[in-house]
Every structure is written in structure tokens, then in C-alpha cells.
Design an enzyme around this catalytic site. Structure first.
Site, PDB file in Angstrom:
ATOM      1  N   ALA A 174       3.060  -1.183   4.193  1.00  0.00           N
ATOM      2  CA  ALA A 174       3.204   0.151   3.603  1.00  0.00           C
ATOM      3  C   ALA A 174       4.611   0.670   3.883  1.00  0.00           C
ATOM      4  O   ALA A 174       5.516   0.526   3.058  1.00  0.00           O
ATOM      5  CB  ALA A 174       2.142   1.103   4.139  1.00  0.00           C
ATOM      6  N   GLU A 191      -5.649  -5.532  10.670  1.00  0.00           N
ATOM      7  CA  GLU A 191      -4.617  -4.511  10.903  1.00  0.00           C
ATOM      8  C   GLU A 191      -4.977  -3.724  12.164  1.00  0.00           C
ATOM      9  O   GLU A 191      -5.810  -2.807  12.093  1.00  0.00           O
ATOM     10  CB  GLU A 191      -4.573  -3.522   9.733  1.00  0.00           C
ATOM     11  CG  GLU A 191      -4.114  -4.121   8.427  1.00  0.00           C
ATOM     12  CD  GLU A 191      -3.553  -3.058   7.473  1.00  0.00           C
ATOM     13  OE1 GLU A 191      -2.598  -3.389   6.775  1.00  0.00           O
ATOM     14  OE2 GLU A 191      -4.044  -1.918   7.455  1.00  0.00           O
ATOM     15  N   HIS A 238     -10.020   0.597   4.904  1.00  0.00           N
ATOM     16  CA  HIS A 238      -8.710   0.710   5.547  1.00  0.00           C
ATOM     17  C   HIS A 238      -8.847   1.576   6.796  1.00  0.00           C
ATOM     18  O   HIS A 238      -9.696   2.480   6.845  1.00  0.00           O
ATOM     19  CB  HIS A 238      -7.690   1.328   4.573  1.00  0.00           C
ATOM     20  CG  HIS A 238      -6.297   1.245   5.090  1.00  0.00           C
ATOM     21  ND1 HIS A 238      -5.797   2.159   5.983  1.00  0.00           N
ATOM     22  CD2 HIS A 238      -5.317   0.336   4.878  1.00  0.00           C
ATOM     23  CE1 HIS A 238      -4.549   1.822   6.297  1.00  0.00           C
ATOM     24  NE2 HIS A 238      -4.236   0.715   5.638  1.00  0.00           N
ATOM     25  N   ASN A 291       0.848  -1.191   0.000  1.00  0.00           N
ATOM     26  CA  ASN A 291       0.000   0.000   0.000  1.00  0.00           C
ATOM     27  C   ASN A 291       0.891   1.251   0.000  1.00  0.00           C
ATOM     28  O   ASN A 291       1.649   1.477   0.945  1.00  0.00           O
ATOM     29  CB  ASN A 291      -0.885  -0.048   1.269  1.00  0.00           C
ATOM     30  CG  ASN A 291      -1.821   1.128   1.379  1.00  0.00           C
ATOM     31  OD1 ASN A 291      -1.856   1.989   0.512  1.00  0.00           O
ATOM     32  ND2 ASN A 291      -2.584   1.153   2.466  1.00  0.00           N
ATOM     33  N   LYS A 316      -0.135   4.216   0.261  1.00  0.00           N
ATOM     34  CA  LYS A 316      -0.812   5.285   1.015  1.00  0.00           C
ATOM     35  C   LYS A 316      -0.658   6.607   0.243  1.00  0.00           C
ATOM     36  O   LYS A 316      -0.708   6.606  -0.996  1.00  0.00           O
ATOM     37  CB  LYS A 316      -0.274   5.367   2.442  1.00  0.00           C
ATOM     38  CG  LYS A 316      -0.447   4.034   3.184  1.00  0.00           C
ATOM     39  CD  LYS A 316      -0.347   4.140   4.667  1.00  0.00           C
ATOM     40  CE  LYS A 316      -0.696   2.800   5.299  1.00  0.00           C
ATOM     41  NZ  LYS A 316      -0.731   2.817   6.738  1.00  0.00           N
ATOM     42  N   GLY A 357       2.943  -2.638  10.968  1.00  0.00           N
ATOM     43  CA  GLY A 357       4.264  -2.708  11.574  1.00  0.00           C
ATOM     44  C   GLY A 357       5.181  -3.781  10.998  1.00  0.00           C
ATOM     45  O   GLY A 357       6.251  -4.048  11.556  1.00  0.00           O
TER      46      GLY A 357
HETATM   47  O1  G3P Z   1      -2.264  -1.066   4.563  1.00  0.00           O
HETATM   48  C1  G3P Z   1      -1.070  -1.377   5.200  1.00  0.00           C
HETATM   49  C2  G3P Z   1      -0.838  -0.582   6.391  1.00  0.00           C
HETATM   50  O2  G3P Z   1      -1.870   0.042   7.024  1.00  0.00           O
HETATM   51  C3  G3P Z   1       0.247  -1.037   7.275  1.00  0.00           C
HETATM   52  O3  G3P Z   1       1.099   0.052   7.327  1.00  0.00           O
HETATM   53  O4  G3P Z   1       3.248   1.128   7.554  1.00  0.00           O
HETATM   54  O5  G3P Z   1       2.457  -0.457   9.299  1.00  0.00           O
HETATM   55  O6  G3P Z   1       3.136  -1.332   7.064  1.00  0.00           O
HETATM   56  P1  G3P Z   1       2.587  -0.168   7.840  1.00  0.00           P
END
Ligand code: G3P
Length: 217
Positions: free
Chosen positions: A196, A136, A88, A7, A9, A175
Site C-alpha cells: 500500500a 500481513e 484485511h 491496495n 486503502k 512494510g
Molecule cells: O494491504 C497491504 C497493506 O496492509 C500493507 O500496507 O503500507 O505496509 O504496504 P503497507
């Protein structure tokens, strides 16, 4: 085949390096056999879709028509994308809207990934049978402690619940930064991950994406 969804973002790095990341995703998918999907901002979706499987970051259950600033299935489909994220943590919608959007996706042949933050939401979404349900926990998003490290019991419970009670594939995210985080998520029953910052903001995205994909192959 397990999945790795990247993602972008609204990170500047995702916009600046969006096509390079898509090319890395394609190459890494070929090398590892992992289903790697990118979810860039809408402006990049037609270009990344020409390179690698791509999803929109959101979609609304609207038919094409007089709607300003909304994202319809038609625009996503015409861009060449294969599916969309829904609900999301950074773009939450009601359960009714989730249900309508999953149904539209099914009707028009787009894949759906519904994000949820806890087991109550998993229970509410399971019967909708989106293609993927992604757990998530909001407080871990963007941090350095992965969901598989911080909440292994919930991840295990979530994955077995989704397998038993829906046709969806369970994914986890938040994370996730290292191959150890990913290996742990597979061990706990996940069919893949959403990531992300661990890919988009990495110093070396090619290495980071390869490291994240390898345990999924
Ligand atoms: O959509 C994936 C996301 O919300 C996770 O973000 O930066 O923790 O990998 P991150």
C-alpha cells in the site's frame, strides 16, 4: 506468474491519483510480465477495472437485496472487477464470514485473497482454498521494516505451509518498500506481495511500482 497487489486503502493519494496509478500498473505489468492488480476504494473500481485487473478491498457474503451500505458480489462483478480482498487487518471479519465469502467468490467467478495475521490463522484458512492467502503481520503495516526482513522464518514457514496444505498461492505484505524487500519475499517462497504505502504514498509511484514489480518477473 507472480502477483503484485496494490491496495489504495483510503489514502487521499489513492483517490486523487487512482486512475494514473491504474495506468502505471497496466504499463508496468506489460513491461515486466507481472500480474499487477489494484484494489482502489469502491467508487473508483469501475474506472480502474477498465484499465487494469482490479479487486475490491472487501466484500460481504450477501445476495443483492435490501442491504444498505454493504458490498455484494453483484456490485463488484458489475463494476468489472476480478476479485476481492477479504479480512484485511483494517477490516476484519469472522472465520464463518470468511468461509461464506470465499465460497460466494468461487460460485460467481471472483478471485479471493484472504489476509491473515499469523500462522494460527493460516491453518484455519488453508482448507478454504481461496485463490490467495496473504500473510500481513499487523504491527508492520504502514511501517518501513518489511515483513520479509522482520519475520523471515515465519514467512518461509507460511509459504511452505500454504503450498503443502492448500491450493492457494501464498502472498506476503506489510512494510514492503524496496525491490530488496520483494526479492527477499520471493527467496522465502512467496508468489507475490501486497503493498500500500510503498506505492500509493511514494514520491514517484511509477518508479516505485516498477521497482516493486521487477523482482517478481
Ligand atoms: O494491504 C497491504 C497493506 O496492509 C500493507 O500496507 O503500507 O505496509 O504496504 P503497507
Amino acid at each position: 506468474m507472480r502477483s503484485l497487489i496494490i491496495n489504495y486503502k483510503a489514502y487521499a493519494e489513492g483517490i486523487d491519483n487512482g486512475l494514473e496509478i491504474a495506468a502505471i500498473a497496466k504499463k508496468t505489468s506489460k513491461k515486466t510480465g507481472v500480474d499487477i492488480i489494484v484494489a482502489p476504494p469502491l467508487s473508483l473500481l469501475p474506472s480502474t477495472s477498465r484499465v487494469v485487473k482490479s479487486f475490491s478491498q472487501s466484500m460481504e457474503a450477501l445476495e443483492p437485496g435490501p442491504f444498505t451500505g454493504h458490498i455484494t458480489w453483484y456490485e463488484i462483478q458489475k463494476s468489472g472487477a476480478s476479485g476481492t480482498l477479504i479480512n484485511h487487518s483494517e477490516n476484519r471479519v469472522s472465520i464463518e464470514e470468511i468461509s461464506r465469502t470465499v465460497n460466494v467468490c468461487r460460485r460467481v467467478g471472483l478471485l479471493s485473497v484472504v489476509c491473515i495475521q499469523n500462522m494460527d490463522e493460516a491453518v484455519a484458512i488453508a482448507s478454504l482454498n481461496p485463490d490467495f492467502i496473504a500473510y500481513e503481520p499487523q504491527e508492520l503495516i504502514g511501517g518501513n521494516i518489511s515483513v520479509s526482513t522482520a519475520k523471515p522464518e515465519t514467512v518461509r514457514e507460511f509459504c511452505s505451509f500454504v503450498r503443502a496444505r492448500s491450493k492457494s498461492s501464498p502472498l506476503i505484505g506489510a512494510g514492503i518498500k524496496t525491490s530488496v524487500d520483494v526479492a527477499k519475499s520471493v527467496e522465502l517462497g512467496s508468489d507475490g506481495i501486497l503493498v500500500a504505502s510503498g506505492a500509493i504514498k511514494a514520491d514517484d509511484p511509477a518508479k516505485a511500482i516498477f521497482d516493486l514489480a521487477r523482482p517478481l518477473s
